[in-house]
Scaffold this active site. Structure first.
Site, mmCIF file in Angstrom:
data_model
loop_
_atom_site.group_PDB
_atom_site.id
_atom_site.type_symbol
_atom_site.label_atom_id
_atom_site.label_comp_id
_atom_site.label_asym_id
_atom_site.label_seq_id
_atom_site.Cartn_x
_atom_site.Cartn_y
_atom_site.Cartn_z
ATOM 1 N N GLU A 220 3.463 -9.646 -6.529
ATOM 2 C CA GLU A 220 2.584 -8.571 -7.004
ATOM 3 C C GLU A 220 3.378 -7.392 -7.533
ATOM 4 O O GLU A 220 2.963 -6.732 -8.487
ATOM 5 C CB GLU A 220 1.660 -8.115 -5.872
ATOM 6 N N GLU A 221 4.535 -7.127 -6.936
ATOM 7 C CA GLU A 221 5.325 -5.957 -7.317
ATOM 8 C C GLU A 221 6.080 -6.146 -8.628
ATOM 9 O O GLU A 221 6.653 -5.191 -9.152
ATOM 10 C CB GLU A 221 6.323 -5.608 -6.208
#
Length: 452
Positions: A220-221
């Site tokens: 996600e990052e």
């Protein structure tokens, strides 16, 4: 009917097959719109929040405190910087299976687009990075109506777990005890609180376990590749013409919102801006063209420009992440570049990024018709989430999430413990009470999403 049941089970197994930047300057467009506290709207993109929402009793420790803190600690102690999430994924698979008795599967990212029905292996994790999928009920893996999800990757560097008590015994830990470490907020706090919330609801028989599914994604990052993989596989299965398959009614995403319910977040676009000049001796700048000079002029105009705004999301903001150019101080540079991250507040999810790109392209042509090349790297406009749930204060986020990466017609809820303002910093952390408040908040959201 038997054929349909087999297909549903096949679908259940087939599923396995960009942060807030506050730019500190004095320019109007680089700040959120100021919201009058006296207005009737409860949505504010500007406020620094305090914990709110349905909360656990802060005088008497909830019965789940020990399990919650133990799970949270275990998650933080396992490094899981983006692209290196395998160990924390293995831990979760083991925890969900052996501690809770859930059906838990690894969804590998590699090969998902070519054959979404054959990308799992429960024991061999040498295939690479994987999402963790879990079902509290084994009766029908394809029946869940609500998806509870967060991410297990974190930003660098690894920061060890710490809790601010002289002893880690249950008696010494209070709701004011402070827990720090990388991922303690973003987003291992959400992961731990979601798991405990689901288990508490099931134990109290407040929900049907078959209605719920857990999803903990990687990446996600960085690029959102974990959620994007899940979305592709899920939607490929849904588009199968063999049979109609059930769809999620809602998805509850865990991100740091200070335990406020987010009404959405800004969109995102960006990329690399390249400028090309004419190299020469620095003593004769009028005879040549400095790539860095025209790049700086363009960047200044982009920062000062109104790139779009809205009442809910405030102003579109720009972060100039890196600048590079030139070879020596006495040489007029031929090439220069800058990396931009733009938080989009204009338009909607489908149109917002295009609005901003058009505005930036116009500025570049005004500065120099021929010198610039803008390499855009995807993007989307503002993302709406449902925040009409009793018992929660609301907010609007300026950071990105996985919400737009999961395509579908489900309702999205965005909620979680901790502040985004410390999430990627050296001082990342939150109070025990914030974690416990989040458990109660997730319980409320799950029941609301199910219509319970």
């Amino acid at each position: 009917m038997k054929a349909t049941s087999n297909l549903l089970l096949l679908w259940g197994t087939s599923l396995l097959s960009p942060s807030s930047a506050f730019v500190i300057d004095n320019h109007h467009y680089q700040h959120p719109l100021v919201v009058d506290d006296s207005s009737s709207s409860s949505i504010s993109p500007l406020k620094i929040f305090t914990s709110s929402g349905p909360s656990a009793n802060k005088e008497d420790a909830p019965s789940y405190r020990k399990n919650l803190l133990s799970l949270h600690k275990s998650l933080i102690e396992i490094p899981s910087i983006s692209r290196t999430e395998q160990e924390v994924g293995k831990f979760l698979l083991d925890y969900l299976r052996n501690n809770l008795g859930y059906i838990a599967k690894a969804q590998f990212l590699e090969g998902s687009s070519s054959d979404p029905f054959s990308q799992y292996d429960d024991d061999d994790h040498s295939q690479g990075r994987f999402n963790v999928l879990a079902w509290p009920s084994s009766h029908n893996l394809s029946s869940p109506r609500v998806l509870v999800t967060s991410h297990i990757d974190v930003v660098p560097p690894f920061i060890p777990y710490h809790i601010s008590t002289s002893s880690e015994s249950d008696e010494e830990i209070t709701s004011d005890a402070f827990i720090s470490g990388r991922g303690s907020v973003d987003a291992k706090a959400s992961v731990a609180a979601q798991i405990v919330a689901v288990e508490e609801l099931i134990r109290a028989k407040e929900v049907d376990p078959a209605d719920l599914m857990l999803l903990f994604v990687v990446g996600e990052e960085i690029s959102g590749d974990g959620m994007k993989t899940f979305s592709v596989v899920y939607n490929d299965a849904e588009k199968s013409k063999k049979e109609e398959l059930p769809r999620f009614k809602a998805a509850i995403y865990g991100e740091p919102t200070e335990n406020k319910l987010s009404c959405g977040h800004k969109g995102h676009t960006g990329g690399v801006l390249k400028a090309t000049g004419i190299a020469g001796h620095s003593g004769y700048p009028w005879l040549f063209k400095s790539a860095t000079e025209i790049l700086v002029k363009a960047l200044a105009k982009i920062i000062d420009a109104d790139l779009g705004s809205s009442e809910r999301y405030g102003n579109t903001t720009v972060n100039i992440g890196t600048i590079a150019g030139g070879v020596a101080a006495n040489v007029i540079p031929k090439e220069a570049s800058a990396k931009l991250a733009i938080r989009v507040a204009a338009g909607n999810q489908a149109t917002g990024a295009d609005i901003v790109r058009s505005a930036v392209d116009k500025i570049l042509k005004e500065v120099d018709e021929e010198a610039f090349t803008m390499e855009w790297a995807g993007g989307y406009g503002p993302v709406e989430c449902d925040c009409d749930v009793d018992g929660f204060e609301t907010m609007v986020a300026s950071y990105g999430t996985d919400v737009p990466n999961f395509e579908g017609d489900h309702v999205s809820y965005l909620y979680g413990p901790g502040s985004i303002l410390v999430a990627h910093g050296d001082d990342e952390g939150l109070k025990v009470g914030d974690l416990e408040t989040a458990v109660e908040g997730y319980k409320t959201l799950i029941k609301h999403a199910l219509g319970a």
